[in-house]
Scaffold this motif. Sequence first.
Motif, PDB file in Angstrom:
ATOM      1  N   ILE A  54       0.858  -1.192   0.000  1.00  0.00           N
ATOM      2  CA  ILE A  54       0.000   0.000   0.000  1.00  0.00           C
ATOM      3  C   ILE A  54       0.893   1.240   0.000  1.00  0.00           C
ATOM      4  N   ASP A  55       0.579   2.173  -0.900  1.00  0.00           N
ATOM      5  CA  ASP A  55       1.289   3.455  -0.921  1.00  0.00           C
ATOM      6  C   ASP A  55       0.240   4.547  -1.126  1.00  0.00           C
ATOM      7  N   GLY A  56      -0.173   5.169  -0.032  1.00  0.00           N
ATOM      8  CA  GLY A  56      -1.200   6.202  -0.112  1.00  0.00           C
ATOM      9  C   GLY A  56      -2.502   5.623  -0.645  1.00  0.00           C
ATOM     10  N   ASP A  57      -2.959   6.196  -1.775  1.00  0.00           N
ATOM     11  CA  ASP A  57      -4.241   5.727  -2.323  1.00  0.00           C
ATOM     12  C   ASP A  57      -4.055   4.657  -3.399  1.00  0.00           C
ATOM     13  N   ARG A  58      -2.854   4.058  -3.429  1.00  0.00           N
ATOM     14  CA  ARG A  58      -2.593   3.018  -4.438  1.00  0.00           C
ATOM     15  C   ARG A  58      -2.218   1.707  -3.760  1.00  0.00           C
ATOM     16  N   MET A  59      -2.755   0.611  -4.248  1.00  0.00           N
ATOM     17  CA  MET A  59      -2.400  -0.715  -3.742  1.00  0.00           C
ATOM     18  C   MET A  59      -1.810  -1.537  -4.889  1.00  0.00           C
ATOM     19  N   GLU A  60      -0.584  -2.039  -4.664  1.00  0.00           N
ATOM     20  CA  GLU A  60       0.038  -2.921  -5.655  1.00  0.00           C
ATOM     21  C   GLU A  60      -0.303  -4.375  -5.327  1.00  0.00           C
ATOM     22  N   VAL A  61      -0.750  -5.105  -6.318  1.00  0.00           N
ATOM     23  CA  VAL A  61      -0.952  -6.550  -6.189  1.00  0.00           C
ATOM     24  C   VAL A  61       0.374  -7.206  -6.555  1.00  0.00           C
ATOM     25  N   ALA A  62       0.913  -8.019  -5.641  1.00  0.00           N
ATOM     26  CA  ALA A  62       2.262  -8.554  -5.843  1.00  0.00           C
ATOM     27  C   ALA A  62       2.303 -10.064  -5.639  1.00  0.00           C
ATOM     28  N   ARG A  63       3.197 -10.699  -6.415  1.00  0.00           N
ATOM     29  CA  ARG A  63       3.521 -12.119  -6.201  1.00  0.00           C
ATOM     30  C   ARG A  63       2.327 -13.053  -6.382  1.00  0.00           C
ATOM     31  N   LEU A  64       1.400 -12.687  -7.263  1.00  0.00           N
ATOM     32  CA  LEU A  64       0.266 -13.584  -7.520  1.00  0.00           C
ATOM     33  C   LEU A  64       0.810 -14.894  -8.110  1.00  0.00           C
ATOM     34  N   SER A  65       0.545 -15.985  -7.425  1.00  0.00           N
ATOM     35  CA  SER A  65       1.134 -17.279  -7.789  1.00  0.00           C
ATOM     36  C   SER A  65       0.120 -18.394  -7.627  1.00  0.00           C
ATOM     37  N   VAL A  66       0.040 -19.262  -8.626  1.00  0.00           N
ATOM     38  CA  VAL A  66      -0.811 -20.448  -8.533  1.00  0.00           C
ATOM     39  C   VAL A  66       0.058 -21.664  -8.885  1.00  0.00           C
ATOM     40  N   ALA A  67      -0.057 -22.723  -8.104  1.00  0.00           N
ATOM     41  CA  ALA A  67       0.758 -23.921  -8.340  1.00  0.00           C
ATOM     42  C   ALA A  67       0.543 -24.414  -9.770  1.00  0.00           C
ATOM     43  N   PRO A  68       1.619 -24.809 -10.464  1.00  0.00           N
ATOM     44  CA  PRO A  68       1.511 -25.155 -11.887  1.00  0.00           C
ATOM     45  C   PRO A  68       0.450 -26.210 -12.191  1.00  0.00           C
ATOM     46  N   ASP A  69       0.247 -27.170 -11.315  1.00  0.00           N
ATOM     47  CA  ASP A  69      -0.697 -28.252 -11.633  1.00  0.00           C
ATOM     48  C   ASP A  69      -2.152 -27.829 -11.523  1.00  0.00           C
TER      49      ASP A  69
END
Length: 155
Positions: free
Chosen positions: A73-88
Amino acid sequence: MNVHIGPITPEHAGEVMTVQRAAYLGEARRYGAWDLPPLVETLQEIKNHLGDGTPALGAFQGARLIGSVRSRIDGDRMEVARLSVAPDVQGGGVGRRLLDGISTLAPEQVRVVWLFTGVESDGNLRFYESAGFVRTHEHDDAVGIRCVTLEQKVI
Ligand SMILES: CC(C)(COP(=O)(O)OP(=O)(O)OC[C@H]1O[C@@H](n2cnc3c(N)ncnc32)[C@H](O)[C@@H]1OP(=O)(O)O)[C@@H](O)C(=O)NCCC(=O)NCCS
């Protein structure tokens, strides 16, 4: 697939690291870059992030962690980070549920949810655009990969 989405804590750091590394290997191969930040992030860094109070979610199939996402979170902005789903289990809707879930956890002051991905990652770009994100600008990341930022306004 019976999947439960719920909060994750520093105790999940080991499983998060395992899923994240497996998930991002495909991106590393695509760009010939084996030092992508999600691949070299340490266990301690993951623990610290999961303990800093910013929204983070896991996807669980029974006791198994099959996906996760974190935020900054940075002020009025939220970064979505490290979105990961197992390969299978990729392609089964888990990523979309994590992305939607983290956006709904944005603190009240957040007006824009944003993220970036590699400009050659066509699948990721389709994934984010189908979820309502729009491309804003491009930049080179820390390891020289051309990236594109996508944003979604919070209504
Ligand atoms: C990107 C990622 C998180 C998506 O999660 P997922 O569970 O595989 O995606 P979903 O099944 O929820 O996909 C939702 C939609 O996007 C589409 N999609 C997802 N990945 C896709 C791909 N690689 N190519 C084409 N379409 C894709 C799905 O077909 C689906 O479309 P639909 O709703 O019209 O059926 C996952 O593939 C992943 O972990 N990738 C490796 C790590 C990574 O690149 N993370 C993002 C970095 S910015």
